[in-house]
Structure formats: structure tokens, C-alpha cells
Design a protein around this motif. Structure first.
Motif, PDB file in Angstrom:
ATOM      1  N   UNK A 165       0.825  -1.212   0.000  1.00  0.00           N
ATOM      2  CA  UNK A 165       0.000   0.000   0.000  1.00  0.00           C
ATOM      3  C   UNK A 165       0.859   1.261   0.000  1.00  0.00           C
ATOM      4  N   UNK A 166       1.968   1.219   0.733  1.00  0.00           N
ATOM      5  CA  UNK A 166       2.877   2.372   0.748  1.00  0.00           C
ATOM      6  C   UNK A 166       3.523   2.580  -0.614  1.00  0.00           C
ATOM      7  N   UNK A 167       3.773   1.483  -1.302  1.00  0.00           N
ATOM      8  CA  UNK A 167       4.379   1.579  -2.630  1.00  0.00           C
ATOM      9  C   UNK A 167       3.404   2.152  -3.649  1.00  0.00           C
ATOM     10  N   UNK A 168       2.140   1.723  -3.551  1.00  0.00           N
ATOM     11  CA  UNK A 168       1.122   2.209  -4.490  1.00  0.00           C
ATOM     12  C   UNK A 168       0.769   3.665  -4.212  1.00  0.00           C
ATOM     13  N   UNK A 169       0.614   3.987  -2.945  1.00  0.00           N
ATOM     14  CA  UNK A 169       0.229   5.345  -2.558  1.00  0.00           C
ATOM     15  C   UNK A 169       1.441   6.081  -2.009  1.00  0.00           C
ATOM     16  N   UNK A 170       1.809   7.166  -2.623  1.00  0.00           N
ATOM     17  CA  UNK A 170       2.967   7.935  -2.189  1.00  0.00           C
ATOM     18  C   UNK A 170       2.587   8.841  -1.033  1.00  0.00           C
ATOM     19  N   UNK A 171       3.218   8.628   0.122  1.00  0.00           N
ATOM     20  CA  UNK A 171       2.978   9.479   1.281  1.00  0.00           C
ATOM     21  C   UNK A 171       3.909  10.685   1.210  1.00  0.00           C
ATOM     22  N   UNK A 172       3.349  11.866   1.077  1.00  0.00           N
ATOM     23  CA  UNK A 172       4.159  13.086   1.012  1.00  0.00           C
ATOM     24  C   UNK A 172       4.390  13.585   2.433  1.00  0.00           C
ATOM     25  N   UNK A 173       5.516  13.230   2.987  1.00  0.00           N
ATOM     26  CA  UNK A 173       5.837  13.656   4.345  1.00  0.00           C
ATOM     27  C   UNK A 173       7.322  13.868   4.462  1.00  0.00           C
ATOM     28  N   UNK A 174       7.728  14.445   5.583  1.00  0.00           N
ATOM     29  CA  UNK A 174       9.146  14.692   5.829  1.00  0.00           C
ATOM     30  C   UNK A 174       9.844  13.441   6.350  1.00  0.00           C
ATOM     31  N   UNK A 175       9.076  12.397   6.600  1.00  0.00           N
ATOM     32  CA  UNK A 175       9.640  11.204   7.207  1.00  0.00           C
ATOM     33  C   UNK A 175      10.049  10.187   6.144  1.00  0.00           C
ATOM     34  N   UNK A 176      10.988   9.333   6.530  1.00  0.00           N
ATOM     35  CA  UNK A 176      11.433   8.252   5.654  1.00  0.00           C
ATOM     36  C   UNK A 176      10.294   7.258   5.464  1.00  0.00           C
ATOM     37  N   UNK A 177      10.206   6.594   4.312  1.00  0.00           N
ATOM     38  CA  UNK A 177       9.200   5.541   4.120  1.00  0.00           C
ATOM     39  C   UNK A 177       9.316   4.448   5.180  1.00  0.00           C
ATOM     40  N   UNK A 178      10.526   4.233   5.694  1.00  0.00           N
ATOM     41  CA  UNK A 178      10.709   3.220   6.731  1.00  0.00           C
ATOM     42  C   UNK A 178       9.987   3.604   8.020  1.00  0.00           C
ATOM     43  N   UNK A 179      10.017   4.906   8.342  1.00  0.00           N
ATOM     44  CA  UNK A 179       9.327   5.362   9.556  1.00  0.00           C
ATOM     45  C   UNK A 179       7.818   5.213   9.382  1.00  0.00           C
ATOM     46  N   UNK A 180       7.317   5.598   8.221  1.00  0.00           N
ATOM     47  CA  UNK A 180       5.889   5.407   7.938  1.00  0.00           C
ATOM     48  C   UNK A 180       5.502   3.943   8.101  1.00  0.00           C
ATOM     49  N   UNK A 181       6.351   3.067   7.525  1.00  0.00           N
ATOM     50  CA  UNK A 181       6.065   1.640   7.589  1.00  0.00           C
ATOM     51  C   UNK A 181       6.092   1.141   9.038  1.00  0.00           C
ATOM     52  N   UNK A 182       7.087   1.583   9.796  1.00  0.00           N
ATOM     53  CA  UNK A 182       7.206   1.123  11.179  1.00  0.00           C
ATOM     54  C   UNK A 182       5.996   1.574  12.011  1.00  0.00           C
ATOM     55  N   UNK A 183       5.580   2.818  11.839  1.00  0.00           N
ATOM     56  CA  UNK A 183       4.432   3.323  12.599  1.00  0.00           C
ATOM     57  C   UNK A 183       3.169   2.544  12.273  1.00  0.00           C
ATOM     58  N   UNK A 184       2.987   2.248  10.992  1.00  0.00           N
ATOM     59  CA  UNK A 184       1.821   1.451  10.603  1.00  0.00           C
ATOM     60  C   UNK A 184       1.931   0.018  11.095  1.00  0.00           C
ATOM     61  N   UNK A 185       3.164  -0.488  11.202  1.00  0.00           N
ATOM     62  CA  UNK A 185       3.355  -1.873  11.656  1.00  0.00           C
ATOM     63  C   UNK A 185       2.977  -2.041  13.126  1.00  0.00           C
ATOM     64  N   UNK A 186       2.972  -0.942  13.887  1.00  0.00           N
ATOM     65  CA  UNK A 186       2.536  -1.043  15.283  1.00  0.00           C
ATOM     66  C   UNK A 186       1.071  -1.454  15.354  1.00  0.00           C
ATOM     67  N   UNK A 187       0.311  -1.004  14.368  1.00  0.00           N
ATOM     68  CA  UNK A 187      -1.082  -1.448  14.284  1.00  0.00           C
ATOM     69  C   UNK A 187      -1.163  -2.931  13.977  1.00  0.00           C
TER      70      UNK A 187
END
Length: 338
Positions: free
Chosen positions: A61-83
Motif C-alpha cells: 500500500x505504501x508503494x502504491x500510494x505515495x505518502x508526502x511527508x518529511x519522514x522516511x518511508x521506513x518510519x511510515x512503515x514502522x508506525x503502521x506496523x505497530x497497528x
């Protein structure tokens, strides 16, 4: 990492490792329920499978949808992985509660949460290592591509310096011949066209076969003989065994032109230029009789040759300057024409 085609093998391997680790540390004794060994093992494998596959879903989902943020894609992934961790922990704890009537807030549930979080953290760390290693390889490839493009641009600039200099000298000779002898002037034009056909044909080539260079050089020397008559002698002693080697286009012409540019060529002081092969080099040698007033340098000669060969060969051109002779050695290249 999560989308690897070998992921089920890695999942099974991590499941076995986690099971053995728990058994070795006697962590299973803390679980407040009588689980059969095979059930305990399958539970661990299913937890690893769930954490991996849900992380793969998140990564997709992260690959398909580009998250425009100041954070690394890894941080986005890690935060979502907590869920993911919470979801799997709730599912496992709820299932065990239904089967064994154990409170979801018991020590067992806390252990499940900690175990799932540990598995997730381990996978996220491995994913980060693979991610940054991949980024490093991409950066290195891009750096090599930029370096290659820069080198090609520099080489093209060096190669294009030859034609204007040679054209200027040729028209100077032709302008004087037109009024002296029309037939010789016509033949001069014919040989000049032969020379320029060669230059145009090879202007995009880094290397040419030596036999092609010598054929071009024959026409070029004819032009010089018309101008200097018997005052200039160019002797070609290159063995046929090296004719299939390669050289930079017009490099021999540049060396002959350089010798004429800096030395007196007259009846009283004839100039002799010898060409021969020696130990993998073409040697171009002339006697020294410097002009009293040298021509202004056009920055094309020897430095151009040195720069061009820095891109073409591991061997550098060799320049030997003695009291009587000036010698330049050009590496012969055994390679395909480019």
C-alpha cells in the motif's frame, strides 16, 4: 524484503528459530495455559506468518500510494506496523481466551504482545538494512553513470578540438597552391577531401584500426609533401603485425603536425619523422631543429593526446625529449572499435 519470493522459507526459518529460542530460555513456562508442544510451535509460526504478511500488505500500500511527508518511508512503515502488532496480539489473545478461558489482560497476553512486537521489530530492522543497502547500490550506480557521462563529454570536447585546427592549416596551404599550379591544387583538394571523409567518418569513434589511420595518414602526408617537397620526410616502418591494433583517430596526424609546427622545415634543415612500433607502442620520432619564432600554441597537441588516452588505455603516452630527438610513444590498443 517482505515481497521476497522466498518469504515462506524465511518465515518457517524464523518460526523455528523463535520456538527454539523460547524453549532454550524456558520462556514457555511463563505462559499461563497448558498448550501442547505442536500447538505452541504452530502458534509461533502463525504469529510470524501474520506479522510478515500484514507488513507485506502495508509495504504494498505504501508503494502504491505515495505518502508526502518529511519522514522516511521506513518510519511510515514502522508506525503502521505497530497497528499490525496490536491486531495480531488481540487476535491471538482472544483466540486463547475462547479456548482456555484466560483473561486477555493476563501475563500470557502481555507475553504475546511482547513476542509479536519483538518479531515485528526484528523484521523492520532487517528491512531497513536491505532498504538502505539497495539505496546505496542505486546511488553508486547513478554516480558511475554521471561519471561516465562526464567522461564522455570531456572526451567529445577533446576529440572535436582536432578538426578546426587541421582545417585552418589546410586552407592556408590551399590558398597558396591555387595561384601556383591548378592541377596540383585540384589533386590537393582531392586528397583533402579524402582526409576529411576519414575525419567525418570517425568523428564519433573513440578508436580506429591502425590500418585505417595509416591509409588516412598517407593522404595527409601527400598534402605535406606538396607544401614542403623534399624538405620533409616521413618514414613509416610500422610492421603489418600491428596494423590490426587500434589507436585514437588522427593521433598520428597530430604528432606529425606538432613536429612541423615547432621545427624548421627547409632545404638547409630538412625534417625527418620516423614511425615504428616498439613494445606495444607506436613511436613517432623527429630530429630537433626548433624554429626561432615558434607558432602560437593552440592547446591541441600533446596535452590533447594525453587527455584522450587517459580515457582509452591504462598506459599513458610517453614523451622523451633529448638534445637531438623528440620522441612520443603512443600505446597500441587491442580492443574492439567503438
Amino acid at each position: 524484503m517482505f515481497g521476497s519470493k522466498f518469504r515462506y522459507f524465511f518465515i518457517a526459518l524464523l518460526g523455528v528459530y523463535s520456538y527454539l529460542n523460547i524453549k532454550f530460555t524456558e520462556g514457555d513456562s511463563l505462559v499461563q495455559m497448558p498448550l501442547p508442544e505442536w500447538v505452541f510451535f504452530m502458534l509461533i509460526v502463525l504469529v510470524v506468518l501474520g506479522v510478515w504478511e500484514l507488513n507485506r500488505f502495508v509495504a504494498l500500500k505504501l508503494h502504491i500510494r505515495t505518502f508526502r511527508s518529511l519522514y522516511s518511508p521506513l518510519i511510515n512503515h514502522f508506525l503502521l506496523s505497530l497497528g499490525v502488532v496490536l491486531l495480531i496480539s488481540v487476535i491471538v489473545a482472544s483466540s486463547l481466551f475462547l479456548l482456555y478461558q484466560v483473561s486477555v489482560v493476563s501475563l500470557s497476553s502481555k507475553l504475546i504482545l511482547g513476542f509479536v512486537f519483538r518479531i515485528n521489530l526484528f523484521l523492520q530492522c532487517v528491512n531497513a538494512i536491505i532498504y538502505y543497502h539497495s539505496r546505496l547500490r542505486e546511488s553508486q550506480l547513478q554516480a558511475e553513470q554521471f561519471k561516465k557521462l562526464s567522461a564522455e563529454s570531456q572526451f567529445d570536447a577533446l576529440r572535436k578540438q582536432v578538426n578546426p585546427h587541421f582545417l585552418f592549416n589546410s586552407f592556408n596551404v590551399l590558398s597558396s597552391l591555387v595561384y601556383q599550379d591548378a592541377d596540383i591544387a585540384a589533386k590537393f583538394i582531392d586528397q583533402l577531401s579524402t582526409v576529411y571523409r576519414y575525419l567525418l567518418k570517425n568523428q564519433d569513434h573513440k578508436l580506429v584500426a591502425l590500418r585505417e589511420e595509416l591509409s588516412f595518414l598517407e593522404a595527409y602526408i601527400y598534402l605535406l609533401e606538396i607544401r614542403f617537397k623534399n624538405n620533409l620526410k616521413v618514414e613509416n616502418k610500422l610492421k603489418k603485425g600491428v596494423w590490426d591494433c587500434y589507436v585514437a583517430p588522427s593521433v598520428l596526424q597530430l604528432l606529425i603536425e606538432n613536429a612541423i609546427k615547432h621545427n624548421e622545415v627547409s632545404k638547409s634543415q630538412p625534417l625527418t619523422i620516423n614511425m615504428y612500433d616498439q613494445d606495444g607502442f607506436i613511436v613517432v620520432e623527429n630530429n630537433i631543429q626548433l624554429k626561432k619564432q615558434s607558432e602560437e600554441s593552440s592547446n591541441v597537441g600533446l596535452q590533447n593526446i594525453r587527455n584522450r588516452y587517459s580515457f582509452l588505455s591504462e598506459k599513458d603516452p610517453v614523451v622523451v625529449h633529448s638534445d637531438e630527438k623528440f620522441t612520443v610513444k603512443i600505446p597500441l590498443i587491442k580492443a574492439e572499435k567503438t
